[in-house]
Design a protein around this motif. Structure first.
Motif, PDB file in Angstrom:
ATOM      1  N   UNK A 125       0.777  -1.149  -0.177  1.00  0.00           N
ATOM      2  CA  UNK A 125       0.017   0.052   0.072  1.00  0.00           C
ATOM      3  C   UNK A 125       0.676   1.389  -0.066  1.00  0.00           C
ATOM      4  N   UNK A 126       0.219   2.415  -0.295  1.00  0.00           N
ATOM      5  CA  UNK A 126       0.910   3.653  -0.349  1.00  0.00           C
ATOM      6  C   UNK A 126       1.322   4.011   0.919  1.00  0.00           C
ATOM      7  N   UNK A 127       2.692   4.561   0.957  1.00  0.00           N
ATOM      8  CA  UNK A 127       3.343   5.146   2.099  1.00  0.00           C
ATOM      9  C   UNK A 127       3.919   4.102   2.847  1.00  0.00           C
ATOM     10  N   UNK A 128       4.065   3.016   2.353  1.00  0.00           N
ATOM     11  CA  UNK A 128       4.753   2.049   3.199  1.00  0.00           C
ATOM     12  C   UNK A 128       6.201   2.125   3.291  1.00  0.00           C
ATOM     13  N   UNK A 138       5.021 -14.658  -0.920  1.00  0.00           N
ATOM     14  CA  UNK A 138       3.659 -14.718  -1.718  1.00  0.00           C
ATOM     15  C   UNK A 138       2.237 -14.200  -0.902  1.00  0.00           C
ATOM     16  N   UNK A 139       1.533 -13.343  -1.433  1.00  0.00           N
ATOM     17  CA  UNK A 139       0.117 -13.128  -1.235  1.00  0.00           C
ATOM     18  C   UNK A 139      -0.006 -12.160   0.078  1.00  0.00           C
ATOM     19  N   UNK A 140       1.460 -11.551   0.628  1.00  0.00           N
ATOM     20  CA  UNK A 140       1.360 -10.546   1.822  1.00  0.00           C
ATOM     21  C   UNK A 140       0.763  -9.342   1.196  1.00  0.00           C
ATOM     22  N   UNK A 141       0.122  -8.507   2.196  1.00  0.00           N
ATOM     23  CA  UNK A 141      -0.640  -7.463   1.872  1.00  0.00           C
ATOM     24  C   UNK A 141      -0.235  -6.525   3.066  1.00  0.00           C
ATOM     25  N   UNK A 142       0.466  -5.340   2.531  1.00  0.00           N
ATOM     26  CA  UNK A 142       0.831  -4.140   3.650  1.00  0.00           C
ATOM     27  C   UNK A 142      -0.296  -3.038   3.367  1.00  0.00           C
ATOM     28  N   UNK A 143      -1.131  -3.074   4.300  1.00  0.00           N
ATOM     29  CA  UNK A 143      -2.344  -1.886   3.974  1.00  0.00           C
ATOM     30  C   UNK A 143      -2.029  -0.658   4.578  1.00  0.00           C
ATOM     31  N   UNK A 144      -2.837   0.415   4.255  1.00  0.00           N
ATOM     32  CA  UNK A 144      -2.703   1.873   4.882  1.00  0.00           C
ATOM     33  C   UNK A 144      -3.886   2.768   5.299  1.00  0.00           C
ATOM     34  N   UNK A 145      -4.994   2.029   5.047  1.00  0.00           N
ATOM     35  CA  UNK A 145      -6.512   3.003   5.336  1.00  0.00           C
ATOM     36  C   UNK A 145      -6.906   2.146   6.824  1.00  0.00           C
ATOM     37  N   UNK A 146      -6.621   3.342   7.667  1.00  0.00           N
ATOM     38  CA  UNK A 146      -7.248   2.589   9.269  1.00  0.00           C
ATOM     39  C   UNK A 146      -8.773   2.425   9.299  1.00  0.00           C
ATOM     40  N   UNK A 147      -9.665   3.147   8.374  1.00  0.00           N
ATOM     41  CA  UNK A 147     -10.892   2.941   8.532  1.00  0.00           C
ATOM     42  C   UNK A 147     -11.578   3.020   7.016  1.00  0.00           C
ATOM     43  N   UNK A 148     -11.377   2.105   6.086  1.00  0.00           N
ATOM     44  CA  UNK A 148     -11.832   2.375   4.734  1.00  0.00           C
ATOM     45  C   UNK A 148     -13.145   2.269   4.526  1.00  0.00           C
ATOM     46  N   UNK A 154      -1.809   5.859   6.222  1.00  0.00           N
ATOM     47  CA  UNK A 154      -0.908   5.589   7.113  1.00  0.00           C
ATOM     48  C   UNK A 154      -0.273   4.100   6.841  1.00  0.00           C
ATOM     49  N   UNK A 155       1.092   4.329   6.289  1.00  0.00           N
ATOM     50  CA  UNK A 155       1.893   3.131   5.833  1.00  0.00           C
ATOM     51  C   UNK A 155       2.299   2.359   6.880  1.00  0.00           C
ATOM     52  N   UNK A 156       2.511   1.030   6.429  1.00  0.00           N
ATOM     53  CA  UNK A 156       3.336   0.150   7.585  1.00  0.00           C
ATOM     54  C   UNK A 156       4.542   0.270   7.190  1.00  0.00           C
ATOM     55  N   UNK A 157       5.393  -0.300   8.202  1.00  0.00           N
ATOM     56  CA  UNK A 157       6.935  -0.081   8.290  1.00  0.00           C
ATOM     57  C   UNK A 157       7.581  -1.581   8.460  1.00  0.00           C
ATOM     58  N   UNK A 158       8.466  -2.090   7.666  1.00  0.00           N
ATOM     59  CA  UNK A 158       9.075  -3.118   7.899  1.00  0.00           C
ATOM     60  C   UNK A 158      10.449  -3.085   7.980  1.00  0.00           C
ATOM     61  N   UNK A 159      11.300  -3.289   9.105  1.00  0.00           N
ATOM     62  CA  UNK A 159      12.544  -2.885   9.336  1.00  0.00           C
ATOM     63  C   UNK A 159      13.579  -3.871   8.617  1.00  0.00           C
ATOM     64  N   UNK A 160      14.683  -3.394   8.746  1.00  0.00           N
ATOM     65  CA  UNK A 160      15.938  -4.354   8.237  1.00  0.00           C
ATOM     66  C   UNK A 160      15.924  -5.752   8.744  1.00  0.00           C
ATOM     67  N   UNK A 161      16.136  -6.805   7.685  1.00  0.00           N
ATOM     68  CA  UNK A 161      16.169  -8.144   8.138  1.00  0.00           C
ATOM     69  C   UNK A 161      14.932  -8.958   8.562  1.00  0.00           C
TER      70      UNK A 161
END
Length: 246
Positions: A125-128, A138-148, A154-161
């Motif tokens: 999703x945007x702003x990740x 596969x098939x992972x989703x990072x979402x960004x709308x807190x109440x669609x 609001x993007x998610x964050x995935x840190x190093x490693x």
């Protein structure tokens, strides 16, 4: 070599030894690095008002497979590799040696680090924000709308490693900590501490990553994975990892 059936704007900047396949369109606001190969039926630099006039920049030695669409306004470091039918929208900034699998969908305004691996059918999703050396399966989703539906992003964050296993969903604003593992089929609604494993719906703490052992070597911890998994990484990077754990 530019195929006779490719449509390449004379205003595009094409590096040395670039190959562009048949029925591919390269728009004007594009910079393609040396030794890049673009397969057939791609659209490179798709025009977008959201790009604010920024060019699409593709680093040297990249490979873009057929039917992929890259919008103008994004920047990719060298050695970008895509699967087939990948879509990457505007204002995505990516480091070196990014690999994104078939049917990957990156919705723009994202930041992605070096040596990141997305498998097929991943939706970002945007702003990740994705750090360095991250694995998303596969098939992972990072979402960004807190109440669609809403206008809030609001993007998610995935840190190093960190690694996010198949068919998991990460909810808006969640941070997956450095070196963490999200188990398959998880719904992650809260931040994940570094070097921990979470799983379930909603995802809960299961253990520290150090508790997981290799299937083929039960006496050895599977994590941090960079202690034993080095395929595809430069020798200089691997040497730093080994030095860290020596």
């Amino acid at each position: 070599m530019i195929h006779i059936l490719a449509a390449v704007s004379p205003e595009a900047t094409i590096g040395k030894n670039v190959s562009i396949g048949p029925f591919t369109i390269v728009h004007a606001n594009v910079v393609i690095g040396d030794n890049t190969k673009i397969d057939s039926h791609c659209e490179i630099g798709y025009p977008s008002a959201l790009a604010d006039g920024l060019p699409l920049v593709i680093g040297a030695n990249s490979l873009i497979r057929s039917h992929s669409i890259l919008y103008e306004g994004s920047t990719f470091g060298e050695r970008l590799t895509t699967g087939h039918r990948v879509t990457i929208r505007e204002k995505t900034v990516v480091g070196i040696n990014f690999q994104v699998g078939t049917l990957g969908d990156i919705q723009g305004s994202c930041t992605i680090g070096d040596y990141v691996r997305f498998h097929s059918n991943v939706h970002i999703g945007q702003k990740s924000t994705v750090g360095n050396y991250v694995w998303i399966f596969p098939y992972v989703v990072l979402t960004n709308d807190p109440h669609p539906p809403s206008d809030i992003s609001i993007g998610a964050t995935v840190e190093d490693f960190a690694a996010v296993a198949t068919m998991s969903v990460v909810l808006p604003g969640v941070t997956i900590g450095k070196g963490a593992l999200v188990a398959a089929h998880s719904s992650v609604a809260r931040d994940v501490a570094p070097d921990t494993v979470v799983g379930g719906t909603p995802a809960k703490y299961l253990c520290d990553t150090s508790k997981i052992k290799l299937k083929n070597d039960p006496d050895t911890s599977a994590y941090p994975w960079r202690k034993h998994f080095h395929r595809g990484y430069p020798e200089s990077v691997v040497a730093e990892w080994l030095k860290e754990f020596s």
